[in-house]
Structures are given as C-alpha cells and as structure tokens.
Design an enzyme around this catalytic site. Structure first.
Site, PDB file in Angstrom:
ATOM      1  CG  ASN A  39      -0.451  -0.329   2.512  1.00  0.00           C
ATOM      2  OD1 ASN A  39       0.596  -0.959   2.637  1.00  0.00           O
ATOM      3  ND2 ASN A  39      -1.125   0.111   3.549  1.00  0.00           N
ATOM      4  CD  GLU A  52      -5.406  -6.050  -1.077  1.00  0.00           C
ATOM      5  OE1 GLU A  52      -4.895  -4.919  -0.978  1.00  0.00           O
ATOM      6  OE2 GLU A  52      -6.067  -6.568  -0.169  1.00  0.00           O
ATOM      7  CB  CYS A  83     -10.906  -2.683   0.893  1.00  0.00           C
ATOM      8  SG  CYS A  83     -10.387  -2.091  -0.745  1.00  0.00           S
TER       9      CYS A  83
HETATM   10  N1  THU Z   1      -5.179  -1.685   2.854  1.00  0.00           N
HETATM   11  C1  THU Z   1      -4.622  -2.478   1.875  1.00  0.00           C
HETATM   12  O1  THU Z   1      -3.588  -2.130   1.295  1.00  0.00           O
HETATM   13  N2  THU Z   1      -5.237  -3.643   1.585  1.00  0.00           N
HETATM   14  C2  THU Z   1      -6.299  -4.158   2.247  1.00  0.00           C
HETATM   15  O2  THU Z   1      -6.733  -5.254   1.909  1.00  0.00           O
HETATM   16  C3  THU Z   1      -6.903  -3.409   3.363  1.00  0.00           C
HETATM   17  C4  THU Z   1      -6.404  -2.021   3.537  1.00  0.00           C
HETATM   18  C5  THU Z   1      -4.480  -0.448   3.223  1.00  0.00           C
HETATM   19  C6  THU Z   1      -5.106   0.835   2.767  1.00  0.00           C
HETATM   20  C7  THU Z   1      -4.511   1.821   3.757  1.00  0.00           C
HETATM   21  O3  THU Z   1      -3.219   2.210   3.302  1.00  0.00           O
HETATM   22  C8  THU Z   1      -4.335   1.005   5.030  1.00  0.00           C
HETATM   23  O4  THU Z   1      -4.386  -0.354   4.631  1.00  0.00           O
HETATM   24  C9  THU Z   1      -5.397   1.275   6.086  1.00  0.00           C
HETATM   25  O5  THU Z   1      -6.673   1.166   5.545  1.00  0.00           O
END
Ligand code: THU
Length: 133
Positions: A39, A52, A83
């Site tokens: 992320n 993802e 998400c």
């Molecule tokens: N996040 C992801 O990268 N993938 C997920 O499946 C859930 C959430 C990240 C987005 C944000 O940077 C942090 O987790 C908190 O929501």
C-alpha cells in the site's frame, strides 16, 4: 520464493505515514510469475492505493492478465481481508470463481477464500449484454 515470503518481504516497503498499517500482496500469474505490491498512502487520503491494487498493476505491467492465486498479509489480529474495491479488482483478473485468495497475519495465521466467496454476485460483463453496440 513462496507467495508468503514474497508478500512478507514487500510489506516492509509499504508507505504508510498516515495509517501505520503496512500491507503486502502478491499476485501469482498464469505463467507462474509472482507480482508483489504494497500500500502507498498519500496526504490526500483518497489518493492512497491498496497493496492488492499495486500488485495487480505490477502484474499487468509485466504482461500478465490472469491471477491464479493471491496472497495478502498484514499485522492484524486476524488475517487481513481485501477491501471491497480490491475484491472487484481481483475479480477482474482472477482465473475464475474458484481462484483461491490467501489472507494472513504476521503470526502465521492463514485463511483462504475463493474469489466467489470474497465477492458473491460480482458485477461482470454479462450484466451489460443488453447494451447495443
Ligand atoms: N489496505 C490495503 O492495502 N489492503 C487491504 O486489503 C486493506 C487495507 C491499506 C489501505 C490503507 O493504506 C491502510 O491499509 C489502512 O486502511
């Protein structure tokens, strides 16, 4: 390298100055290649991208468009689940409804779900069949 090891490794590179929540994801493509992503947050919060999404973009940039397996990991009490938006992104490229997505936490707890279990009733091209072209 295994999907698990690749996901753990890329998670370390997550750019998360706002949430502090590092996520690593790996897409395994049809040809067996692995595509990691993490992320990447932004001071304009909605501009941040999920792990993802980064992994899927890397896979497509490498010329692969079919996910045969995916792995997602974070330091969460229970295995981290993608998400809603990422479920739709995964569905776009998943080999089929039976494609297995593995979710994990750093303690080594893993949970697997198929694409169809993660996104039942997914919106698909079949819903647009009445459109005249
Ligand atoms: N996040 C992801 O990268 N993938 C997920 O499946 C859930 C959430 C990240 C987005 C944000 O940077 C942090 O987790 C908190 O929501």
């Amino acid at each position: 390298m295994s999907l698990s090891d690749a996901a753990r490794a890329v998670r370390e590179n997550a750019y998360v100055p706002y949430s502090g929540f590092k996520v690593g994801a790996v897409m395994q493509a049809e040809d067996g290649s692995l595509h990691p992503g993490c992320n990447v947050e932004n001071v304009a919060y909605p501009e941040g991208t999920c792990a993802e999404a980064g992994a899927i973009a890397a896979m497509v940039a490498a010329g692969q468009t079919r996910i045969t397996a995916a792995y997602v990991i974070a330091d969460s009490p229970t295995p981290v689940t993608p998400c809603g938006g990422c479920r739709q992104k995964l569905a776009e490229f998943a080999e089929g409804p039976g494609t297995v997505i593995t979710m994990a936490n750093l303690d080594g707890v893993e949970m697997t779900m198929t694409m169809a279990e993660l996104l039942p009733g997914a919106f698909a091209t079949s819903h647009m069949e009445n459109v005249e072209t």
